[in-house]
Each structure stands twice: as structure tokens, then as C-alpha cells.
Design an enzyme around this catalytic site. Structure first.
Site, PDB file in Angstrom:
ATOM      1  N   ARG A  69      26.875   6.657  21.399  1.00  0.00           N
ATOM      2  CA  ARG A  69      27.868   5.611  21.198  1.00  0.00           C
ATOM      3  C   ARG A  69      28.905   6.112  20.200  1.00  0.00           C
ATOM      4  O   ARG A  69      28.606   6.921  19.334  1.00  0.00           O
ATOM      5  CB  ARG A  69      27.203   4.346  20.646  1.00  0.00           C
ATOM      6  CG  ARG A  69      26.389   3.588  21.658  1.00  0.00           C
ATOM      7  CD  ARG A  69      25.887   2.272  21.103  1.00  0.00           C
ATOM      8  NE  ARG A  69      24.919   2.428  20.047  1.00  0.00           N
ATOM      9  CZ  ARG A  69      25.161   2.313  18.753  1.00  0.00           C
ATOM     10  NH1 ARG A  69      26.378   2.023  18.325  1.00  0.00           N
ATOM     11  NH2 ARG A  69      24.218   2.476  17.857  1.00  0.00           N
ATOM     12  N   TYR A 197      28.613   8.008  29.068  1.00  0.00           N
ATOM     13  CA  TYR A 197      27.311   7.978  28.396  1.00  0.00           C
ATOM     14  C   TYR A 197      26.821   6.537  28.221  1.00  0.00           C
ATOM     15  O   TYR A 197      27.583   5.646  27.799  1.00  0.00           O
ATOM     16  CB  TYR A 197      27.381   8.659  27.011  1.00  0.00           C
ATOM     17  CG  TYR A 197      26.149   8.343  26.209  1.00  0.00           C
ATOM     18  CD1 TYR A 197      24.969   9.049  26.441  1.00  0.00           C
ATOM     19  CD2 TYR A 197      26.123   7.286  25.310  1.00  0.00           C
ATOM     20  CE1 TYR A 197      23.804   8.706  25.773  1.00  0.00           C
ATOM     21  CE2 TYR A 197      24.964   6.939  24.638  1.00  0.00           C
ATOM     22  CZ  TYR A 197      23.810   7.654  24.873  1.00  0.00           C
ATOM     23  OH  TYR A 197      22.665   7.307  24.224  1.00  0.00           O
ATOM     24  N   LYS A 206      25.104  -3.122  24.854  1.00  0.00           N
ATOM     25  CA  LYS A 206      25.662  -3.422  23.537  1.00  0.00           C
ATOM     26  C   LYS A 206      26.962  -4.226  23.646  1.00  0.00           C
ATOM     27  O   LYS A 206      27.211  -5.109  22.825  1.00  0.00           O
ATOM     28  CB  LYS A 206      25.922  -2.126  22.773  1.00  0.00           C
ATOM     29  CG  LYS A 206      24.696  -1.238  22.598  1.00  0.00           C
ATOM     30  CD  LYS A 206      23.602  -1.905  21.836  1.00  0.00           C
ATOM     31  CE  LYS A 206      22.497  -0.908  21.499  1.00  0.00           C
ATOM     32  NZ  LYS A 206      21.403  -1.577  20.782  1.00  0.00           N
ATOM     33  N   HIS A 226      20.201  -8.166  17.625  1.00  0.00           N
ATOM     34  CA  HIS A 226      19.721  -6.807  17.888  1.00  0.00           C
ATOM     35  C   HIS A 226      18.236  -6.764  17.514  1.00  0.00           C
ATOM     36  O   HIS A 226      17.864  -6.169  16.508  1.00  0.00           O
ATOM     37  CB  HIS A 226      20.545  -5.839  17.040  1.00  0.00           C
ATOM     38  CG  HIS A 226      20.356  -4.399  17.371  1.00  0.00           C
ATOM     39  ND1 HIS A 226      20.717  -3.397  16.507  1.00  0.00           N
ATOM     40  CD2 HIS A 226      19.881  -3.784  18.467  1.00  0.00           C
ATOM     41  CE1 HIS A 226      20.454  -2.218  17.062  1.00  0.00           C
ATOM     42  NE2 HIS A 226      19.943  -2.429  18.248  1.00  0.00           N
ATOM     43  N   SER A 248      18.915   1.605  13.645  1.00  0.00           N
ATOM     44  CA  SER A 248      18.458   2.736  14.456  1.00  0.00           C
ATOM     45  C   SER A 248      17.490   3.608  13.651  1.00  0.00           C
ATOM     46  O   SER A 248      17.562   3.659  12.429  1.00  0.00           O
ATOM     47  CB  SER A 248      19.636   3.606  14.876  1.00  0.00           C
ATOM     48  OG  SER A 248      20.557   2.823  15.566  1.00  0.00           O
ATOM     49  N   CYS A 250      14.282   3.357  13.085  1.00  0.00           N
ATOM     50  CA  CYS A 250      13.231   2.714  12.290  1.00  0.00           C
ATOM     51  C   CYS A 250      12.030   2.337  13.156  1.00  0.00           C
ATOM     52  O   CYS A 250      11.147   1.601  12.708  1.00  0.00           O
ATOM     53  CB  CYS A 250      13.765   1.470  11.595  1.00  0.00           C
ATOM     54  SG  CYS A 250      14.923   1.847  10.277  1.00  0.00           S
ATOM     55  N   ASP A 277      15.032  -4.340  22.347  1.00  0.00           N
ATOM     56  CA  ASP A 277      16.326  -4.064  21.712  1.00  0.00           C
ATOM     57  C   ASP A 277      17.168  -5.317  21.438  1.00  0.00           C
ATOM     58  O   ASP A 277      17.840  -5.370  20.424  1.00  0.00           O
ATOM     59  CB  ASP A 277      17.126  -3.093  22.591  1.00  0.00           C
ATOM     60  CG  ASP A 277      18.290  -2.446  21.859  1.00  0.00           C
ATOM     61  OD1 ASP A 277      18.148  -2.138  20.666  1.00  0.00           O
ATOM     62  OD2 ASP A 277      19.358  -2.270  22.474  1.00  0.00           O
ATOM     63  N   ARG A 376      17.831  10.293  26.502  1.00  0.00           N
ATOM     64  CA  ARG A 376      17.327   8.949  26.773  1.00  0.00           C
ATOM     65  C   ARG A 376      16.530   8.858  28.061  1.00  0.00           C
ATOM     66  O   ARG A 376      16.688   9.677  28.965  1.00  0.00           O
ATOM     67  CB  ARG A 376      18.529   8.001  26.925  1.00  0.00           C
ATOM     68  CG  ARG A 376      19.393   7.870  25.673  1.00  0.00           C
ATOM     69  CD  ARG A 376      18.790   6.905  24.709  1.00  0.00           C
ATOM     70  NE  ARG A 376      19.525   6.823  23.434  1.00  0.00           N
ATOM     71  CZ  ARG A 376      19.585   5.718  22.708  1.00  0.00           C
ATOM     72  NH1 ARG A 376      18.993   4.622  23.101  1.00  0.00           N
ATOM     73  NH2 ARG A 376      20.229   5.718  21.566  1.00  0.00           N
TER      74      ARG A 376
HETATM   75  C1  OXD Z   1      21.002   1.632  19.379  1.00  0.00           C
HETATM   76  C2  OXD Z   1      20.406   1.697  20.721  1.00  0.00           C
HETATM   77  O1  OXD Z   1      21.714   2.558  18.979  1.00  0.00           O
HETATM   78  O2  OXD Z   1      19.649   0.773  21.061  1.00  0.00           O
HETATM   79  O3  OXD Z   1      20.772   0.643  18.681  1.00  0.00           O
HETATM   80  O4  OXD Z   1      20.688   2.641  21.468  1.00  0.00           O
HETATM   81 MN    MN Z   2      19.650  -0.866  19.731  1.00  0.00          MN
END
Ligand code: OXD
Ligand code: MN
Length: 592
Positions: A69, A197, A206, A226, A248, A250, A277, A376
Site C-alpha cells: 500500500r 497490488y 481498505k 480495523h 500492522s 502485531c 482484518d 501475500r
Molecule cells: C494492513 C493489511 O496493512 O491488512 O493492515 O494489509
Molecule cells: Mn489490515
């Protein structure tokens, strides 16, 4: 496929702008998706993997300049700059539409326009919302078909309503200099150009489910967060649900799919995954907060995923999955990534498409990795062995607790409960995580990431905090209890003290006990901390004194923290709700 005038009008505009050679509606049928898979394999856009070992799985590689991102190219375009707030990049909508239309104009020439009608949330659920994405990428179509519910049925539910989100994606030349990910919350519109991507182009995720939806939730009285959602089943068979937000890196996906330790499994405990997520939450008829996972799949980080760290995530990727930027093991036409196992493939192609030299692999040097660190998997949620029975039901699950967390080496205790909802909002609004050696830049730098929404809040974060406070007023005594966890306290050598992973279940059990008034706690300046003997350490090689050390609230550390929170709060100026300022003042007083 539809007579909806608002849809047809917008599509006419898109066709005139983009000038595709051909237009294909995605109807959601397996036959159509299969045709597209075959086409993508023929053009080299995807590689078909070993049908016996990984049935229905494919590998895709993005351009090396397009692997994550791009927050610095992500904009919230609202009429007034103030509405985007201090934490978002803003641009005037008129100016941005013009810029983006100029970039996208005519770029579908020689290409096909795919029109994807999709539902975020089970189709027809009162908590779900609909979007339509146009794209010139088969990869996007196939990923959207995993991550969301797509096809004709969605349009049938939409009928002639105008309540749907417009999404334009154009690959263009995948030029990073002209890459933009733009949200127009006032128009329910998303435009993404020059990327191919995941997070930038799967517009349901998102862009819609967090940035646009958070704005919609603000206007309509609900919440887009989130957060993972998990259910924990006790030996009596009762299931309690929690939602948890972490920045992210964690371990959100790991917690969402955690397997309780053997001892608790033997007693009858089980974890069910609802989402990993994103959570959409509304107040239900009984006044409680109900959550759905608007997504239909997992777009998870591959490196580090293995049978020990996350058995359920790995199992989810064993069929009908698209892998992006992982390594291709030529010996058996399967995939590999760092941390999958210790057997470095000797005959592999790296994520850039080059022959990989395993003998040069150096853990400290990411340029020698076979898979990109942000590679991913896009896996269907139904593949997950612990997917909740509630996942496909539209009513949502009642949330007992909301959990915030971050990576803090010395500051936050293993777990604590906020004093009440307002104090919980304070805890969420001051959430922070320390950078790790895994990320670029200095190690141990604290990044404030309120509610883990920093890159995803579609409006002014000061208004967002106020919205949380308002939701708490509406929920009253039915509000979920709010907690904070920190799995990452370290000793003087920098080693993690708490074992984490499945043992986090022991902490979740304390949280549930607190929600039910069954566990005691000690009041501290920051909130309620467990009595060490109330965290069940049975069968764990972990002594109670060490547990006490990670439950400790150090006043000096917290005084420094309070000063940093004061700095953090300055950003929001007049938009910072007075109640949060008062929370900070009472924390400071309590620490004196
Ligand atoms: C993030 C994802 O970056 O879920 O939070 O990819
Ligand atoms: Mn996320």
C-alpha cells in the site's frame, strides 16, 4: 445484468472515459471465473500451481515497484480540507477528479473492462453494503471473487437503489510517479490508478470497507473498524465474541485464528474466527453492539506463516488461493516463503521472477529473500478450519469486549481493562506501536496509530474520536468492555517475555471473565490490571513472578507516556473531544 439507472449511467461515463475494447460483467459463476483463470495463465499473468498439492491455486508477481500500500499517495478528497483532518492527505475533489481522469483517460484501449458487482458482508445482510468496481485486471477480478461476494445476486439485492460505492481501478502503466489511491467519501467513490497490488486495487478492502465505510458509519451511526473478530467457546459450549485492533505486524491474523494451548483444549475451549482484518459494527435490537466481517477471504502476509505460528492460516491457503510475490519451488511447482519451513528450496524462482540462489540467503539482508516480505495469500475464508458458523450469517455476532494493542517493550502491561467506555476511547486514541527491526527505519520508535486506523480513517480523526464517544453514549451499559493488551514486553536483552501465540488465549479468558464479572483486578492509574493469580498459567513454563513483572505499571514510564500523548493530541487541535483531554488530565493526576 441490471436496470439500475444510477449504475448504468456511471458505467456509461466510465466506458466513455476509459474506452475499453470489450466489456465483461462478472456474474459470479465458476464457469466465468475459470475462463478468466485460463486466460491469465495463457498470458503469463498467473502461474498454475501443482494441482495435487495446491488444487485451484495460482501464483502472481507484481512489478517490483508495486508491492505494498502507498500511504503517501492515498488521499481523502472532501470539499473541506478540515473534513479529511490532520492525519490524511487531502486534495480538493474537483482538482483530483480532473487529475485522475486525465491519467485514466483512454487507458482501457486494447483491454477489457471487467465490471464487478460485489457485496461487503453476506449478500442481503442488513449490515452489508454494495460496491461496483471496474478494472482492467483479471488478477483484480479473481482476487475480488475471493475477498468479497461477487456477481448477479448482488445486483438483484441492490435493485434500483443508489446506495452503492463506485470504484474505478485502472492499471495504466503501473507508474509509481502517477500512482493515486483516492477516496471521495462525499460521493461514495474510489479511484485507484497506476497500481496492480492488492491493498491498492482490491477496492472493497481498505478503500471501501475502512475509508469510505468509516465515513458512512459516522454519518449513519455505525462503526467500520480495523479489527479482527473471534469467538471463544468455553467448556459449556457458550461462545463469547471479541473484536481487536492492532497496528500492522502485531499478529492480528494469528490472534484471529489462534489455537488454545492443549490444556485448555482438553477442557473444551475452542476459538472460532469470524474475521481477521475488518469489523463493521452496529447496535442491534437488544441494544448490544453486533459485528460482521465484511470480507469473504483473507489477504494475509505469507512470510512467517507456518504450521506452528498459524496452522489455520496455512491450512486456509492449501486450495483455491492466489499467492502474490512468493517464491516458486520448481521441484514440485509449489510455493515457498521465508518462515514457511527450514528447507530452503534449491531449485526456485524468486518473487521477481529470477532464479533464486539459496546459498546466498542471509536472514539479515532482505534483498536475498526468495519471497517479498509483504508477499501475500488471498485465501477463501471458508477454507479456514476454525471459521465461525456465524461467518456467513448476516446478523453479526454480539461483541463482549473490544481489545486494543500494540508492540511496547516496556510500557503497557500484558493486559489491562479501561475504567469505562470513555477511558477506553482514550486508550484507543493513544494506541501506539514501536517499530521493529523488520521494518525500515530506526528500531523502537513509537508510532501513534489510534485504533489502528491511522491509514484508514476516511475523515477527521478528531470527529472519529467523537463518534466513538457518541456510540458509547448510545450503547450505555450494553457497551462492550474495552481492554488493552501487549504481548511484546521484553527483558533487558530484548527477548520477548510472554510466549504469545496460543497462550494469548489465557489472557482472552481473563478478559471474558472480567466481562462477566467473574475475575478480580487491581486498580492502577491506567485502569484495571489482573491479579497475577487470575491468569491461568497451568501447564505453562512461566512463573508468577515473571507474570507480575509484565503486569507492572511503571509510573515513571507512564509519566513520559502521558507527555507523549499530550504531544500526539496537539495534532487534533479544537477537534479533540474535551472528554479525551480530561482523560489525559486525570491520568496525569493519578500518576503524581
Ligand atoms: C494492513 C493489511 O496493512 O491488512 O493492515 O494489509
Ligand atoms: Mn489490515
Amino acid at each position: 445484468m441490471t436496470e439500475n439507472k444510477t449504475v448504468l449511467k456511471w458505467l456509461d461515463e466510465m466506458k466513455a472515459l476509459l474506452t475499453p475494447d470489450e466489456v465483461i460483467w462478472i456474474d459470479g459463476s465458476e464457469a466465468q471465473l475459470d475462463t478468466l483463470r485460463r486466460e491469465a495463465v495463457e498470458t503469463g499473468e498467473m502461474i498454475k500451481l501443482n494441482e495435487e498439492k495446491l488444487p485451484g491455486c495460482y501464483l502472481h508477481r507484481t512489478k517490483p515497484n508495486d508491492v505494498a500500500r502507498v500511504e503517501d499517495r492515498t488521499f481523502i478528497c472532501t470539499t473541506k480540507e478540515e473534513d479529511a483532518g490532520p492525519t490524511n492527505h487531502w486534495c480538493d475533489p474537483k482538482e483530483m477528479y480532473e487529475r485522475l481522469y486525465n491519467i485514466a483517460r483512454g487507458t482501457y484501449k486494447g483491454r477489457t473492462m471487467y465490471i464487478i458487482p460485489y457485496s461487503m458482508g453476506p449478500i442481503g445482510s442488513p449490515l452489508a453494503k454494495i460496491g461496483i468496481e471496474v478494472t482492467d485486471s483479471i488478477y483484480v477480478v479473481l482476487n475480488m471473487a475471493i475477498m468479497t461476494r461477487v456477481g448477479k445476486k448482488v445486483l438483484d439485492v441492490l435493485g434500483d437503489s443508489d446506495d452503492w460505492v463506485r470504484g474505478l481501478h485502472a492499471k495504466c502503466d503501473v507508474d509509481p510517479e502517477n500512482r493515486y489511491i483516492c477516496q471521495f467519501p462525499e460521493d461514495n467513490t474510489i479511484i485507484s490508478v497506476n497500481s496492480a497490488y492488492g491493498g491498492n486495487v482490491l477496492l472493497g478492502k481498505k478503500c471501501f470497507a475502512l475509508r469510505i465505510a468509516s465515513y458512512q458509519g459516522w454519518k449513519e451511526g455505525w462503526m467500520a473498524e480495523h479489527m479482527l473478530i473471534l469467538g471463544i467457546q468455553n467448556p459449556k459450549g457458550e461462545i463469547k465474541y471479541v473484536a481487536a485492533a492492532f497496528p500492522s505486524a502485531c499478529g492480528k491474523t494469528n490472534l484471529a485464528m489462534m489455537i488454545p494451548p492443549q490444556y485448555l483444549r482438553d477442557k473444551g475451549y475452542k476459538v472460532w474466527t469470524v474475521g481477521d482484518d475488518i469489523a463493521w459494527m452496529r447496535i442491534g435490537k437488544d441494544g448490544r453492539l453486533y459485528a460482521i466481517n465484511p470480507e469473504n477471504g483473507f489477504f494475509g502476509v505469507a512470510p512467517g506463516t507456518n504450521a506452528h505460528s498459524n496452522y489455520n492460516a496455512l491450512a486456509s491457503t492449501r486450495k483455491n488461493t492466489i499467492f502474490t510475490n512468493v517464491a516458486l519451488n520448481l521441484d514440485d511447482n509449489t510455493v515457498w516463503w521465508e518462515g514457511l519451513n527450514k528447507d530452503l528450496p534449491q531449485n526456485a524462482i524468486d518473487w521477481k521472477g529470477n532464479k533464486w540462489d539459496a546459498s546466498k540467503f542471509d536472514k539479515a539482508d532482505k534483498s536475498t529473500y526468495a519471497a517479498h516480505p509483504n508477499s501475500r495469500f488471498t485465501a477463501p475464508a471458508v477454507n479456514c478450519p476454525c471459521i465461525s458458523d456465524e461467518f456467513n450469517k448476516g446478523e453479526g455476532v454480539p461483541i463482549s469486549a473490544i481489545i486494543f494493542g500494540g508492540r511496547r517493550a516496556k510500557c503497557a502491561p500484558l493486559v489491562y481493562q479501561s475504567k469505562d467506555w470513555v477511558n477506553g476511547v482514550f486508550v484507543g486514541s493513544t494506541m501506539a506501536s514501536e517499530t521493529t527491526a523488520a521494518a525500515a527505519g530506526a528500531v523502537g520508535v513509537v508510532r501513534r496509530d489510534p485504533m489502528a486506523m491511522l491509514p484508514f480513517c476516511g475523515y477527521n480523526m478528531g470527529d472519529y474520536f467523537q463518534h466513538w464517544l457518541d456510540m458509547g453514549k448510545k450503547l450505555g451499559d450494553k457497551a462492550p468492555k474495552i481492554f488493552n493488551v501487549n504481548w511484546f514486553r521484553t527483558d533487558d536483552e530484548g527477548n520477548f517475555i510472554w510466549p504469545g501465540f496460543g497462550d494469548n488465549c489465557r489472557v482472552i479468558n481473563w478478559i471474558i471473565d472480567r466481562c462477566e464479572g467473574k475475575a478480580d483486578a487491581v486498580e492502577t492509574p491506567i485502569g484495571f490490571v489482573p491479579k497475577a493469580e487470575d491468569i491461568d498459567l497451568t501447564d505453562l513454563d512461566f512463573d508468577i513472578e515473571t507474570l507480575k513483572s509484565i503486569l507492572k505499571v511503571d509510573k515513571d514510564v507512564w509519566s513520559k507516556e502521558a507527555d507523549e500523548i499530550e504531544e500526539h493530541y496537539k495534532k487534533f487541535g479544537d477537534k479533540l473531544p474535551t472528554e479525551l483531554r480530561e482523560q489525559l488530565n486525570s491520568l496525569k493526576n493519578a500518576l503524581k
